[in-house]
Design a protein around this motif. Structure first.
Motif, PDB file in Angstrom:
ATOM      1  N   GLU A   1       0.875  -1.312  -0.007  1.00  0.00           N
ATOM      2  CA  GLU A   1       0.026  -0.056  -0.063  1.00  0.00           C
ATOM      3  C   GLU A   1       0.968   1.330  -0.184  1.00  0.00           C
ATOM      4  N   PRO A   2       0.279   2.438  -0.242  1.00  0.00           N
ATOM      5  CA  PRO A   2       1.120   3.520  -0.250  1.00  0.00           C
ATOM      6  C   PRO A   2       1.478   4.048   1.110  1.00  0.00           C
ATOM      7  N   LEU A   3       2.366   4.851   1.273  1.00  0.00           N
ATOM      8  CA  LEU A   3       2.962   5.618   2.545  1.00  0.00           C
ATOM      9  C   LEU A   3       2.172   7.020   2.116  1.00  0.00           C
ATOM     10  N   VAL A   4       2.021   7.584   3.155  1.00  0.00           N
ATOM     11  CA  VAL A   4       1.173   8.930   2.889  1.00  0.00           C
ATOM     12  C   VAL A   4       1.764   9.840   4.270  1.00  0.00           C
ATOM     13  N   TRP A   5       1.789  11.233   3.924  1.00  0.00           N
ATOM     14  CA  TRP A   5       2.076  12.191   5.038  1.00  0.00           C
ATOM     15  C   TRP A   5       0.813  12.413   5.841  1.00  0.00           C
ATOM     16  N   LEU A   6       1.043  12.526   7.218  1.00  0.00           N
ATOM     17  CA  LEU A   6      -0.293  12.271   7.939  1.00  0.00           C
ATOM     18  C   LEU A   6       0.229  13.496   9.078  1.00  0.00           C
ATOM     19  N   ALA A   7      -0.858  14.185   9.256  1.00  0.00           N
ATOM     20  CA  ALA A   7      -0.778  15.506  10.031  1.00  0.00           C
ATOM     21  C   ALA A   7      -2.116  15.532  10.908  1.00  0.00           C
ATOM     22  N   ALA A   8      -2.012  16.726  11.847  1.00  0.00           N
ATOM     23  CA  ALA A   8      -3.147  17.008  12.435  1.00  0.00           C
ATOM     24  C   ALA A   8      -4.074  17.760  11.355  1.00  0.00           C
ATOM     25  N   PRO A   9      -5.541  17.833  11.385  1.00  0.00           N
ATOM     26  CA  PRO A   9      -6.229  18.733  10.599  1.00  0.00           C
ATOM     27  C   PRO A   9      -5.948  19.988  10.542  1.00  0.00           C
ATOM     28  N   SER A  10      -5.518  20.603  11.643  1.00  0.00           N
ATOM     29  CA  SER A  10      -5.328  22.057  11.712  1.00  0.00           C
ATOM     30  C   SER A  10      -3.938  22.610  10.971  1.00  0.00           C
ATOM     31  N   LEU A  11      -2.921  21.369  11.016  1.00  0.00           N
ATOM     32  CA  LEU A  11      -1.654  21.754  10.515  1.00  0.00           C
ATOM     33  C   LEU A  11      -1.460  22.384   9.058  1.00  0.00           C
ATOM     34  N   ARG A  12      -1.220  23.658   9.087  1.00  0.00           N
ATOM     35  CA  ARG A  12      -0.740  24.204   7.781  1.00  0.00           C
ATOM     36  C   ARG A  12       0.730  24.236   7.356  1.00  0.00           C
ATOM     37  N   LEU A  13       1.330  24.013   6.107  1.00  0.00           N
ATOM     38  CA  LEU A  13       2.747  23.911   5.922  1.00  0.00           C
ATOM     39  C   LEU A  13       3.003  25.012   5.246  1.00  0.00           C
ATOM     40  N   ALA A  14       4.108  25.996   5.608  1.00  0.00           N
ATOM     41  CA  ALA A  14       4.451  27.071   4.859  1.00  0.00           C
ATOM     42  C   ALA A  14       5.426  26.318   3.408  1.00  0.00           C
ATOM     43  N   PRO A  15       4.987  26.859   2.278  1.00  0.00           N
ATOM     44  CA  PRO A  15       5.696  26.246   1.174  1.00  0.00           C
ATOM     45  C   PRO A  15       7.175  26.613   1.243  1.00  0.00           C
ATOM     46  N   ASP A  16       7.770  27.635   1.767  1.00  0.00           N
ATOM     47  CA  ASP A  16       9.322  27.908   1.598  1.00  0.00           C
ATOM     48  C   ASP A  16      10.115  27.649   2.872  1.00  0.00           C
ATOM     49  N   SER A  17       9.163  26.915   3.933  1.00  0.00           N
ATOM     50  CA  SER A  17       9.665  26.738   5.172  1.00  0.00           C
ATOM     51  C   SER A  17      10.220  25.220   5.100  1.00  0.00           C
ATOM     52  N   PRO A  18      11.539  24.656   6.089  1.00  0.00           N
ATOM     53  CA  PRO A  18      11.549  23.241   5.978  1.00  0.00           C
ATOM     54  C   PRO A  18      10.522  22.465   6.682  1.00  0.00           C
ATOM     55  N   VAL A  19      10.451  21.311   6.092  1.00  0.00           N
ATOM     56  CA  VAL A  19       9.277  20.480   6.559  1.00  0.00           C
ATOM     57  C   VAL A  19       9.568  19.985   8.124  1.00  0.00           C
ATOM     58  N   PRO A  20       8.717  20.247   8.689  1.00  0.00           N
ATOM     59  CA  PRO A  20       8.833  19.639  10.234  1.00  0.00           C
ATOM     60  C   PRO A  20       8.355  18.247  10.353  1.00  0.00           C
ATOM     61  N   LEU A  21       9.035  17.369  10.698  1.00  0.00           N
ATOM     62  CA  LEU A  21       8.873  15.853  10.462  1.00  0.00           C
ATOM     63  C   LEU A  21       9.014  15.336  11.868  1.00  0.00           C
ATOM     64  N   VAL A  22       7.909  14.417  12.220  1.00  0.00           N
ATOM     65  CA  VAL A  22       7.832  13.503  13.185  1.00  0.00           C
ATOM     66  C   VAL A  22       8.253  12.285  12.853  1.00  0.00           C
ATOM     67  N   VAL A  23       9.192  11.675  13.284  1.00  0.00           N
ATOM     68  CA  VAL A  23       9.847  10.305  12.751  1.00  0.00           C
ATOM     69  C   VAL A  23      10.214   9.438  13.983  1.00  0.00           C
ATOM     70  N   LEU A  24      10.386   8.053  13.527  1.00  0.00           N
ATOM     71  CA  LEU A  24      10.720   6.957  14.562  1.00  0.00           C
ATOM     72  C   LEU A  24      12.244   7.437  14.580  1.00  0.00           C
ATOM     73  N   PHE A  25      12.854   6.548  15.515  1.00  0.00           N
ATOM     74  CA  PHE A  25      14.404   6.506  15.644  1.00  0.00           C
ATOM     75  C   PHE A  25      14.708   5.310  14.575  1.00  0.00           C
ATOM     76  N   PRO A  26      16.002   5.895  13.959  1.00  0.00           N
ATOM     77  CA  PRO A  26      16.535   4.813  12.790  1.00  0.00           C
ATOM     78  C   PRO A  26      17.033   3.539  13.592  1.00  0.00           C
ATOM     79  N   PRO A  27      16.715   2.227  13.314  1.00  0.00           N
ATOM     80  CA  PRO A  27      16.316   1.952  11.568  1.00  0.00           C
ATOM     81  C   PRO A  27      14.788   2.094  11.526  1.00  0.00           C
ATOM     82  N   SER A  28      14.658   3.013  10.795  1.00  0.00           N
ATOM     83  CA  SER A  28      13.048   2.796  10.477  1.00  0.00           C
ATOM     84  C   SER A  28      12.736   3.060   8.825  1.00  0.00           C
ATOM     85  N   LEU A  29      12.107   2.011   8.418  1.00  0.00           N
ATOM     86  CA  LEU A  29      11.632   2.343   6.919  1.00  0.00           C
ATOM     87  C   LEU A  29      10.856   3.509   6.409  1.00  0.00           C
TER      88      LEU A  29
END
Length: 300
Positions: free
Chosen positions: A168-196
């Protein structure tokens, strides 16, 4: 004494379809898991609603939500399906003993797997089941070291170890209220490595020249969910296992993450009867593990 007549009973096929829709919150995804057409799923739900005289789902073109009566039916349906499985195993005379050390990726544990494990322990109360939850890469290392008997994990597309359960596809998930600024670094929430999923996110952003910053690193999927729900950032995640409190970002807002695969992998050597029993339950519980009923386990 008044006997229970056929028209007073709930068909297990209806209940299986109902539990699948309740789990996936999507009629199309439920049909995929069961390997049947969506019209059949809809007909099962219609018949179940007609039999109980209550509306179980509120659905529109974008969402499926259970009513309060649907929540009550979910509890009843799980009890009925569990009792049915237990009765079938009892009268089949199958008395299995032993121990199975099962390793599972955490995102699967947080969604459909509890129902599968409940079915297994109900049907085989004499089997000692030990569950280890962790990152897929770590689980595989534990299997290779002889610390686990069977693992259910994620793998990259193109890897061929184990038996494929679904893709199945991987997707980007976020809170419904989150808005990303097009020119700003993407704020990532991730697992510790090793993580696929972490690796897929960083690779995709790097390939498309999109800058990023890690705002939260967690050792558990539940920690990732909590940080994303709090609005700290976006998290890469398997689409069908997404918690209801998070939503996928609109297509094109961030680079595509590609697909991920889920597979079952057994330790080398002759499998025990308890391992075979667990594999059978997981294969027959397609309403909980997407398309798991279609999987062939030649080594188990």
């Amino acid at each position: 004494m008044i006997g229970l007549r056929g028209r007073d009973m709930f068909d297990p096929k209806w209940l299986t379809s109902f539990v699948t829709v309740a789990t996936t919150k999507n009629f199309t995804a439920a049909a995929d898991r069961l390997g049947i057409g969506q019209p059949a799923i809809s007909e099962h739900i219609r018949k179940l609603e007609a039999r109980c005289g209550r509306r179980l789902f509120i659905r529109d073109t974008h969402s499926v939500r259970m009513t309060s009566e649907g929540e009550a039916m979910l509890s009843f349906a799980q009890v009925i399906l569990d009792a049915n499985a237990k009765a079938m195993h009892h009268f089949a005379g199958e008395k299995i003993h032993g121990r199975v050390r099962l390793g599972v990726s955490e995102d699967i544990v947080l969604r459909g797997l509890p129902q599968v494990l409940r079915s297994f322990t109900t049907a085989h109360p004499m089997v000692e089941l030990e569950l280890t939850v962790g990152l897929s890469e770590v689980l595989r290392q534990q299997l290779d070291a002889g610390d686990l008997d069977l693992i259910f994990l994620k793998r990259r597309v193109g890897e061929d170890f184990g038996e494929l359960v679904w893709r199945e596809p991987l997707v980007w998930l976020a809170a419904p209220s989150l808005r990303l600024a097009p020119d700003s670094p993407v704020p990532l929430v991730v697992l510790f490595p090793p993580s696929l999923t972490r690796s897929a996110a960083l690779t995709s952003l790097g390939r498309h020249g999109r800058s990023w910053r890690i705002v939260c690193t967690s050792g558990s999927q539940s920690g990732v969910h909590a940080a994303a729900i709090a609005g700290l950032g976006v998290a890469p995640h398997a689409q069908s296992l997404a918690p209801s409190s998070l939503v996928p970002l609109p297509a094109g807002q961030l680079p595509d993450l590609g697909d991920i695969e889920f597979a079952l992998l057994a330790k080398k050597g002759a499998p025990s009867n308890s391992m075979r029993a667990l594999a059978r339950v997981m294969k027959s519980s397609g309403h909980e593990l997407r398309k798991a009923i279609e999987v062939d386990f030649p080594a188990i």
